[in-house]
Design an enzyme around this catalytic site. Structure first.
Site, PDB file in Angstrom:
ATOM      1  N   ASP A   1       0.819  -1.217   0.000  1.00 33.44           N
ATOM      2  CA  ASP A   1       0.000   0.000   0.000  1.00 33.44           C
ATOM      3  C   ASP A   1       0.850   1.264   0.000  1.00 33.44           C
ATOM      4  O   ASP A   1       2.074   1.202   0.189  1.00 33.44           O
ATOM      5  CB  ASP A   1      -0.966  -0.005   1.200  1.00 33.44           C
TER       6      ASP A   1
ATOM      7  N   ASP B   1      -7.405  -2.812  14.349  1.00 37.20           N
ATOM      8  CA  ASP B   1      -8.785  -3.170  13.994  1.00 37.20           C
ATOM      9  C   ASP B   1      -8.840  -4.356  13.034  1.00 37.20           C
ATOM     10  O   ASP B   1      -9.854  -4.598  12.386  1.00 37.20           O
ATOM     11  CB  ASP B   1      -9.511  -1.959  13.390  1.00 37.20           C
TER      12      ASP B   1
ATOM     13  N   HIS C   1      -7.152  -4.866  10.219  1.00 36.71           N
ATOM     14  CA  HIS C   1      -6.993  -4.692   8.768  1.00 36.71           C
ATOM     15  C   HIS C   1      -5.676  -5.267   8.269  1.00 36.71           C
ATOM     16  O   HIS C   1      -4.684  -5.276   8.998  1.00 36.71           O
ATOM     17  CB  HIS C   1      -7.167  -3.220   8.345  1.00 36.71           C
TER      18      HIS C   1
ATOM     19  N   GLU D   1      -9.635  -1.697   5.333  1.00 32.88           N
ATOM     20  CA  GLU D   1     -10.300  -1.296   6.566  1.00 32.88           C
ATOM     21  C   GLU D   1     -11.556  -2.134   6.814  1.00 32.88           C
ATOM     22  O   GLU D   1     -12.061  -2.786   5.894  1.00 32.88           O
ATOM     23  CB  GLU D   1     -10.683   0.186   6.465  1.00 32.88           C
TER      24      GLU D   1
HETATM   25  C1  GLP Z   1      -0.719   0.331   8.495  1.00 35.45           C
HETATM   26  C2  GLP Z   1      -0.352  -0.480   7.283  1.00 35.45           C
HETATM   27  C3  GLP Z   1      -0.552  -1.954   7.529  1.00 35.45           C
HETATM   28  C4  GLP Z   1       0.131  -2.359   8.815  1.00 35.45           C
HETATM   29  C5  GLP Z   1      -0.484  -1.581   9.962  1.00 35.45           C
HETATM   30  C6  GLP Z   1       0.100  -1.944  11.303  1.00 35.45           C
HETATM   31  O1  GLP Z   1      -2.071   0.533   8.588  1.00 35.45           O
HETATM   32  N1  GLP Z   1      -1.083  -0.106   6.126  1.00 35.45           N
HETATM   33  O2  GLP Z   1      -0.022  -2.689   6.444  1.00 35.45           O
HETATM   34  O3  GLP Z   1      -0.024  -3.733   9.029  1.00 35.45           O
HETATM   35  O4  GLP Z   1      -0.236  -0.209   9.711  1.00 35.45           O
HETATM   36  O5  GLP Z   1       1.301  -1.282  11.509  1.00 35.45           O
HETATM   37  P1  GLP Z   1       2.286  -1.583  12.694  1.00 35.45           P
HETATM   38  O6  GLP Z   1       3.004  -2.811  12.320  1.00 35.45           O
HETATM   39  O7  GLP Z   1       3.180  -0.380  12.749  1.00 35.45           O
HETATM   40  O8  GLP Z   1       1.468  -1.744  13.923  1.00 35.45           O
END
Ligand code: GLP
Length: 273
Positions: free
Chosen positions: A72, A141, A143, A148
């Site tokens: 993404d 959440d 995702h 989302e």
């Molecule tokens: C963002 C990214 C996700 C990732 C999430 C959790 O939303 N788009 O791909 O998994 O953050 O991030 P973290 O690993 O920093 O908790």
């Protein structure tokens, strides 16, 4: 689904890195038959990337014949912004391994036509023959990528509007100012991730405990998009103890028993020492 419970973040990262390295080694990729790797950003994969860099520098694995597709990217954030996912990937991984620049694919959140960009990205994945291994993190959440709650479970690459939850979780990267977090992102779909031959999701810490419970114990539900992993034949979750605090004791015990009998943690933890 395979669930591997490791002691802490460091052990989770090492396990995941060794798992990925073994998959690449086993595939024995060549220029004609490259290994296609799906890549996440975030704090969850940072330790894994560090260990993969170490293995690359030690000559254990090479990324010369690896093609990457990132999950993404924010919409409207300049590529050179320190918090763009382009910057994240080059600063934390790609600059330190022997990957070829032309083999790196990251969505362009500044493309003149975002829909065309998303369709083109999906087409590039298809033309490459699909993803061999999609690595991913998980939002509080539930995702995956930026899919989302409420996302179609068969979705493909597209524009997503981020939830307030996600804006709040990510504002730590934007001076803790929620107004500075981009409101939209381009993201591969749940269906795109599900089309990969294999998936590994990293899940660490107390803030992800509810999401982990929904991923494993509750039904497939578009409000917790990671739960779609239940429908994949080769879905792996590697998590740490702290993240397991909302699981039923019986669930936790079963996966601990399973990994002890199958020697899962020891096997991967020491593979490349
Ligand atoms: C963002 C990214 C996700 C990732 C999430 C959790 O939303 N788009 O791909 O998994 O953050 O991030 P973290 O690993 O920093 O908790």
């Amino acid at each position: 689904m395979r669930v591997v419970i490791t002691k802490n973040y460091d052990e989770m990262s090492k396990w995941a890195a060794h798992f990925v390295a073994k998959k690449i080694l086993d595939a024995n990729p060549t220029a004609e038959k490259p290994f296609k790797l799906g890549c996440p950003t975030g704090s969850s994969p940072l330790g894994m990337y560090k260990e993969l860099i170490r293995l690359n520098k030690a000559g254990v694995i090479s990324f010369k014949n690896v093609i990457t597709f990132n999950m993404d990217e924010y919409v409207g954030l300049p590529e050179e912004h320190p918090e763009s996912y382009h910057s994240f990937m080059w600063n934390n991984f790609f600059n330190f391994i022997d990957i070829k620049k032309e083999n790196v694919h990251i969505l362009n959140g500044n493309a003149p036509d975002l829909l065309v960009e998303c369709d083109h990205y999906e087409q590039m994945i298809e033309d490459a023959g699909g993803i061999d291994l999609f690595m991913g993190g998980i939002g509080p959440d539930g995702h995956i990528a930026f899919n989302e709650p409420g996302s179609s479970l068969t979705s493909k690459t597209r524009v997503k509007t981020l939830t307030t939850n996600t804006l709040q979780a990510n504002c730590r990267f934007f001076d803790n100012d929620i107004r500075k977090v981009p409101k939209q992102a381009l993201t591969v779909g749940v269906g795109t991730v599900m089309s990969a031959k294999e998936i590994i999701i990293l899940c660490s810490g107390h803030t992800k405990a509810r999401a982990l419970k929904h991923a494993i114990e509750n039904g497939v539900n578009h409000m917790w998009t990671v739960s779609m992993l239940q429908m994949h034949q080769h879905g792996n979750i590697v998590c740490d103890e702290e993240c397991c605090c909302d699981l039923n004791v019986s669930t936790y015990q079963y996966f601990k028993d399973k990994q002890r009998i199958e020697g899962l943690v020891e096997h991967f933890a020491d593979m490349f020492e």
